[in-house]
Design an enzyme around this catalytic site. Structure first.
Site, mmCIF file in Angstrom:
data_model
loop_
_atom_site.group_PDB
_atom_site.id
_atom_site.type_symbol
_atom_site.label_atom_id
_atom_site.label_comp_id
_atom_site.label_asym_id
_atom_site.label_seq_id
_atom_site.Cartn_x
_atom_site.Cartn_y
_atom_site.Cartn_z
ATOM 1 N N HIS A 204 0.780 -1.291 0.073
ATOM 2 C CA HIS A 204 0.182 0.496 0.198
ATOM 3 C C HIS A 204 1.073 1.234 -0.116
ATOM 4 O O HIS A 204 0.465 2.490 -0.735
ATOM 5 C CB HIS A 204 -0.745 -0.009 1.062
ATOM 6 C CG HIS A 204 -1.531 1.260 1.374
ATOM 7 N ND1 HIS A 204 -3.372 1.565 1.145
ATOM 8 C CD2 HIS A 204 -1.359 2.602 2.113
ATOM 9 C CE1 HIS A 204 -3.022 2.777 0.849
ATOM 10 N NE2 HIS A 204 -2.232 3.194 2.199
ATOM 11 N N GLU A 205 2.218 1.108 1.083
ATOM 12 C CA GLU A 205 2.347 2.246 0.926
ATOM 13 C C GLU A 205 3.406 2.500 -0.494
ATOM 14 O O GLU A 205 3.949 3.815 -0.827
ATOM 15 C CB GLU A 205 3.867 2.421 2.238
ATOM 16 C CG GLU A 205 2.656 2.980 3.322
ATOM 17 C CD GLU A 205 1.720 3.626 3.890
ATOM 18 O OE1 GLU A 205 2.246 4.784 2.626
ATOM 19 O OE2 GLU A 205 1.066 3.494 4.282
ATOM 20 N N HIS B 75 1.991 4.114 -2.632
ATOM 21 C CA HIS B 75 1.863 5.585 -2.928
ATOM 22 C C HIS B 75 2.659 5.905 -3.963
ATOM 23 O O HIS B 75 2.323 7.550 -4.329
ATOM 24 C CB HIS B 75 1.590 6.138 -1.194
ATOM 25 C CG HIS B 75 0.644 6.019 -0.791
ATOM 26 N ND1 HIS B 75 -1.123 7.360 -1.170
ATOM 27 C CD2 HIS B 75 0.173 5.344 1.005
ATOM 28 C CE1 HIS B 75 -2.135 6.167 -0.227
ATOM 29 N NE2 HIS B 75 -1.119 5.596 1.363
ATOM 30 N N GLU C 144 -5.781 7.297 -0.692
ATOM 31 C CA GLU C 144 -6.053 5.807 -0.121
ATOM 32 C C GLU C 144 -6.396 4.824 -0.856
ATOM 33 O O GLU C 144 -5.871 3.501 -0.827
ATOM 34 C CB GLU C 144 -6.387 6.243 1.580
ATOM 35 C CG GLU C 144 -5.539 7.110 2.426
ATOM 36 C CD GLU C 144 -4.770 6.855 2.276
ATOM 37 O OE1 GLU C 144 -4.330 5.492 2.508
ATOM 38 O OE2 GLU C 144 -3.591 7.396 3.107
#
Length: 260
Positions: free
Chosen positions: A126-127, A130, A187
């Site tokens: 997920h990070e 980004h 997100e």
């Protein structure tokens, strides 16, 4: 600021805007170069390493690096850097982050909630997503545009007795009408892109659902309403991840074997 100055400011702002698309095809406004963002990310990371305690537990470090190494072959190469640096911070924070320039930070507190390699891969994926989606650049660009917009509006209301009330209302509108919803979109996008990466790497995407159930328990229900949060609610997140996991569960990648 006179009319000519306002026009020049608006023209300059528009000239700096570059249109781009995210990994999911979403339209983005990007105002900063990869070099600028990578430099900012590297500088911020170096400051964090000086200011925060870094873990010296080799077992934990090796575990986090193992999960990250399993993900990276499935991460698209980025402009301006070729390697990803991973640092484990010794902190009770249940958190992780990735910065432009290939900088990844994981807090040891996260490992109490991310109970296995698949759940940790969900967070790190997920990070990383980004960064892949230029979300930092997008947020900074959006904030810059909002700031310029407020300056222009302030100039037009300069002679109005209602200037203070109008600016307060507009500031609230920018905060809750633009910046926060934009954060929720990012997100949710990072959830989906990160899940694709971790599934390709052989991790179990359904573990993302268990992760966010753990997150919900860890927060003790102290989460702000979704409307006033930069993150989707736990229930929204779980529902979206469950739907996406149904399309990703048959990965042909060899399952990683990372153990803490």
């Amino acid at each position: 600021m006179n009319g000519l100055q306002k026009a020049l400011l608006s023209t300059l702002t528009l000239s700096l805007i570059a249109c781009s698309s995210s990994p999911t095809g979403r339209h983005q406004i990007i105002m900063f170069s990869d070099q600028q963002m990578n430099s900012l990310g590297a500088e911020s990371f170096e400051s964090m390493k000086k200011e925060q305690k870094i873990s010296t537990d080799h077992k934990t470090i090796d575990y986090v690096q193992c999960v990250t190494n399993a993900l990276l072959p499935y991460v698209e190469k980025q402009e301006g850097f070729t390697t990803w640096e991973v640092v484990v911070f010794d902190s009770e924070q249940v958190n992780a982050f990735a910065l432009p320039g290939g900088k990844i930070g994981v807090y040891t507190g996260l490992l109490k909630v991310a109970e296995n390699q698949d759940q940790l891969a969900t967070v790190i994926g997920h990070e990383i997503a980004h960064v892949l989606a230029d979300h930092s650049n997008e947020r900074m660009s959006q904030a810059q545009l909002a700031n310029v917009g407020l300056q222009v509006t302030n100039a037009t209301l300069n002679d109005s007795e209602y200037q203070g009330v109008a600016m307060a209302a507009l500031g609230l509108g920018v905060q809750y009408g633009v910046l926060l919803p934009y954060g929720r979109t990012q997100e949710s996008e990072a959830d989906i892109v990160g899940l694709e990466i971790m599934a390709k790497a052989g991790f179990n995407p359904y573990q993302s659902i268990d992760l966010w159930k753990n997150m919900a328990k860890a927060s003790g229900g102290n989460q702000p309403p979704e409307l006033l949060s930069t993150h989707p609610s736990h229930n929204t997140r779980i529902a979206d991840l469950s739907q996406k996991a149904d399309t990703l569960s048959n990965s042909n990648a060899k399952k990683p074997m990372c153990r803490l």
